[in-house]
Design a protein around this motif. Structure first.
Motif, short mmCIF file in Angstrom:
data_model
loop_
_atom_site.label_atom_id
_atom_site.label_comp_id
_atom_site.label_asym_id
_atom_site.label_seq_id
_atom_site.Cartn_x
_atom_site.Cartn_y
_atom_site.Cartn_z
N GLN A 172 -3.40 -10.29 -5.67
CA GLN A 172 -2.40 -9.32 -5.22
C GLN A 172 -2.93 -7.90 -5.34
O GLN A 172 -2.77 -7.08 -4.43
N GLN A 173 -3.58 -7.61 -6.47
CA GLN A 173 -4.16 -6.29 -6.67
C GLN A 173 -5.30 -6.03 -5.69
O GLN A 173 -5.47 -4.90 -5.21
N ALA A 192 -5.56 -7.30 -2.65
CA ALA A 192 -4.95 -7.05 -1.34
C ALA A 192 -4.43 -5.61 -1.25
O ALA A 192 -4.58 -4.95 -0.21
N GLU A 193 -3.83 -5.13 -2.33
CA GLU A 193 -3.31 -3.76 -2.35
C GLU A 193 -4.45 -2.75 -2.27
O GLU A 193 -4.36 -1.73 -1.57
N ALA A 194 -5.54 -3.04 -2.99
CA ALA A 194 -6.70 -2.13 -2.98
C ALA A 194 -7.33 -2.05 -1.59
O ALA A 194 -7.76 -0.97 -1.16
N GLN A 195 -7.36 -3.17 -0.90
CA GLN A 195 -7.99 -3.20 0.43
C GLN A 195 -7.18 -2.43 1.47
O GLN A 195 -7.71 -2.06 2.52
N LYS A 196 -5.91 -2.19 1.17
CA LYS A 196 -5.08 -1.40 2.09
C LYS A 196 -5.31 0.10 1.93
O LYS A 196 -4.91 0.90 2.79
N MET A 197 -5.91 0.47 0.80
CA MET A 197 -6.15 1.89 0.52
C MET A 197 -7.31 2.43 1.35
O MET A 197 -8.04 1.67 1.99
N LYS A 229 -9.47 3.89 -2.59
CA LYS A 229 -9.90 2.50 -2.42
C LYS A 229 -11.13 2.21 -3.26
O LYS A 229 -11.22 1.14 -3.90
#
Length: 361
Positions: A189-190, A192-197, A202
């Motif tokens: 989950q973390q 996936a969130e990082a890859q959106k940055m 990022k």
């Protein structure tokens, strides 16, 4: 149209495939239906043979399972089958299939764990095979053991009034698995969130993930039970020293309820076990509460404990009460009384085989 294998389940599939098999050789003392096959080649020992297959993505996840621990566990699950027959493991053969993502260093780690387990139980690695896999890592180990002639302990010998005993504690391995799976979910989950940055945010987030470590403080026992189980040679030695011969025995790989039902069905017997007597570790209870799970259900159905479940004559009650790390949890009844769990508040519920079934995955 073909029938889905999952409709039969693992043990139903085994029965379906083997029900018409008849042995042809006098040396085959016992075939399918127990923890091991028993072979009689003369002399004062019978030969025990067992095989286990472990598949990546089904039986283990290399996201969190170190290869050294995997090697150790792969050996232990086979040793446990030999001990469940009252015997001692002597040799193993190791066959593996692996994809191109594994190198020599990774295999060295796996074999280091195998050798550690074999050294601890005085077992020789005597052969095996290697091949290529298109899907990951597959392990098949055959273990050869021995038992005094005519003294192998089967699943079908339990008698009315026999005591039902279990070694160690139950449910910890399942709790360890739940803990690891939870942390894996959090990590992805973390990620996936990082890859959106974008940009520096990022970069920082990805760098933090590389060094992040889950907090397992106070839960070490659960992880050890899941990743580094111990086959119970010590229990077999204690039983022998006490002069106790179990009437039936099995190792707990698929859950207490499932294994007890094997003993009862093959012994044409019923049983009563008491919820309050099921042995639990403190960390198991705490983790179950944290995950909002019923700890007794986890102990009954979790699996992968590799403890020994066995029955003894009621005349051995005093010896069992005095034996270290063994607990009497119930007794064998007539078959028409069925198989039941007596809860802490005195209610009676039918036991059901809800243990982990790899065929259904």
């Amino acid at each position: 149209m073909s029938t889905e294998i999952s409709k039969l389940g693992e043990f139903g599939l085994i029965r379906h495939l083997t029900q018409d098999i008849k042995t042809k050789n006098a040396e085959t003392g016992r075939g399918v239906g127990d923890d091991c096959a028993v072979l009689n080649y003369g002399g004062d020992k019978d030969i025990l043979v067992t095989t286990d297959m472990l598949m990546e993505g089904i039986h283990f996840d290399l996201t969190y399972m170190p290869l050294k621990h995997l090697g150790y566990k792969s050996a232990m699950v086979n040793f446990s089958d030999i001990y469940a027959m009252g015997g001692m493991p002597k040799q193993i053969t190791v066959s593996i299939a692996l994809s191109k993502r594994f190198g020599i260093e990774e295999l060295d780690e796996f074999y280091a764990g195998l050798r550690l387990a074999c050294d601890a139980h005085n077992v020789d690695i005597v052969g095996g095979d290697t091949t290529t896999s298109m899907t990951g890592f597959a392990i098949s180990i055959t273990c050869i053991g021995e038992v005094e002639k005519g003294k192998a302990i089967y699943r079908n010998g339990a008698k009315e009034t026999d005591l039902i005993c279990v070694s160690g504690d139950l449910g910890a391995a399942y709790m360890g698995l739940q803990l690891l799976e939870r942390e894996k979910t959090v990590y992805y989950q973390q990620l996936a969130e990082a890859q959106k940055m974008e940009g520096e945010a990022k970069t920082r987030a990805m760098k933090n993930l590389e060094t992040a470590q889950p907090d397992f403080q106070g839960k070490e026992y659960l992880l050890e039970r899941q990743m580094r189980p111990e086959a119970r040679r010590d229990i077999i030695e204690r039983l022998q020293k006490a002069g106790v011969r179990p009437t039936a025995m099995i190792d707990i790989s698929d859950g207490l309820s499932s294994e007890l039902m094997h003993i009862c069905s093959q012994s044409n017997a019923g049983c009563r076990i008491y919820e309050e007597r099921i042995p639990l570790d403190y960390q198991t209870a705490v983790m179950a509460e944290e995950l909002n799970l019923n700890v007794s259900t986890c102990a009954l159905n979790g699996g992968e404990d590799y403890e020994l479940l066995f029955t003894v004559p009621i005349t051995d009650n005093e010896k069992m009460e005095q034996m270290k790390d063994v607990k009497v949890i119930g007794y064998i009844t007539k078959p028409d009384l069925g198989m039941a769990l007596i809860t802490r508040d005195g209610n009676e519920f039918e036991l059901k085989a809800q243990g982990w079934n790899p065929v259904e995955i």
